[in-house]
Write an enzyme that holds these catalytic residues in place. Structure first.
Site, PDB file in Angstrom:
ATOM      1  CD  GLU A   1      -2.285   7.069  -2.717  1.00 57.78           C
ATOM      2  OE1 GLU A   1      -1.783   6.928  -1.590  1.00 57.78           O
ATOM      3  OE2 GLU A   1      -3.020   8.015  -3.023  1.00 57.78           O
ATOM      4  CB  CYS A   2       2.634   3.089   0.435  1.00 60.20           C
ATOM      5  SG  CYS A   2       1.574   3.814   1.680  1.00 60.20           S
ATOM      6  N   GLY A   3      -0.432   1.958  -0.738  1.00 60.00           N
ATOM      7  CA  GLY A   3      -1.475   0.970  -0.489  1.00 60.00           C
ATOM      8  C   GLY A   3      -2.258   1.251   0.783  1.00 60.00           C
TER       9      GLY A   3
END
Ligand code: SF4
Length: 241
Positions: free
Chosen positions: A227-229
């Site tokens: 995930e990119c956050g």
């Protein structure tokens, strides 16, 4: 306009458990527009939501985090969406260009420190945009069946990380539902999806998947990161739902 309380969020989540994405979006528009925001990476799911918003409230603010590393096909899709719906997705830029960023760090950070790169080029610019736009709620295009992390999401939830109500209208859709909707309404989509890229992010961190591989196997392949956050669910005791 008053912010939503946790009780209201909880009640909305219960109410919309079996609702259609359009019903969830309709409520989001009635309750939060114009302080309603959508962030999109122009994935197939996001394109479905843009199509729905074009019919419900086309003036809903839609943003894209233009890291400087997106595929040309993705940038071109933004123009095709503009031509089809008259909706101009706003690019949100990091403070530095790719050339400046890589020069500053002695090379591309996405190779050795992708979390830092995503933080600098996605999370921080998003935080600045949220401060400027001051939405009370935002719309994401996540689906439950994409990752174990996304299984924990709710249709309407409190986003602890960004301090916003988060609407996930496609949460209970399957990939098949998404593509049936795209073909039914001839919705513009990224041509890379037809070249074995089920999930598309920045080009250095996205590869096509092989038959039988998980749809997100091509994102940050070979790294633990998935995930990119932006969509990591953060719920603290007594806060959020
Ligand atoms: S997806 Fe890759 S290139 Fe894009 S911001 Fe994150 S680490 Fe950097």
């Amino acid at each position: 306009m008053r912010p939503a309380s946790l009780d209201e969020i909880r009640a909305a989540n219960e109410r919309f458990q079996l609702a259609s994405p359009q019903e969830i979006l309709q409520w989001g528009v009635e309750r939060f527009f114009p302080r309603l925001l959508m962030a999109t990476a122009f994935g197939a799911e996001g394109c479905c939501i843009i199509h729905m918003l074009s019919e419900i409230q086309p003036a809903t603010k839609i943003i894209n985090l233009e890291t400087g590393y997106q595929f040309p096909e993705t940038l071109e899709l933004r123009e095709r969406i503009k031509a089809r719906y008259g909706i101009e997705v706003e690019y949100i830029y990091p403070e530095t260009t790719v050339a400046e960023y890589e020069a500053e760090h002695g090379g591309p950070l996405h190779v050795l420190r992708p979390d830092q790169c995503c933080y600098d080029r996605k999370v921080l610019p998003l935080r600045r945009a949220l401060q400027r736009l001051a939405p009370l709620a935002w719309i994401s295009a996540i689906r439950k069946d994409q990752t174990a992390e996304r299984q924990k999401a709710d249709v309407v939830q409190w986003d602890q990380k960004f301090q916003l109500v988060k609407l996930n209208p496609l949460l209970n859709w399957t990939k098949k539902d998404v593509w049936a909707f795209i073909h039914r309404y001839n919705i513009p989509y990224n041509p890379l999806h037809d070249q074995n890229y089920p999930s598309i992010g920045c080009w250095p961190c996205t590869r096509p998947v092989a038959p039988g591989e998980d749809d997100r196997a091509g994102r940050w392949a070979g790294k633990v990161k998935k995930e990119c956050g932006l969509h990591v669910v953060e719920v603290k005791d007594g806060e959020g739902i």
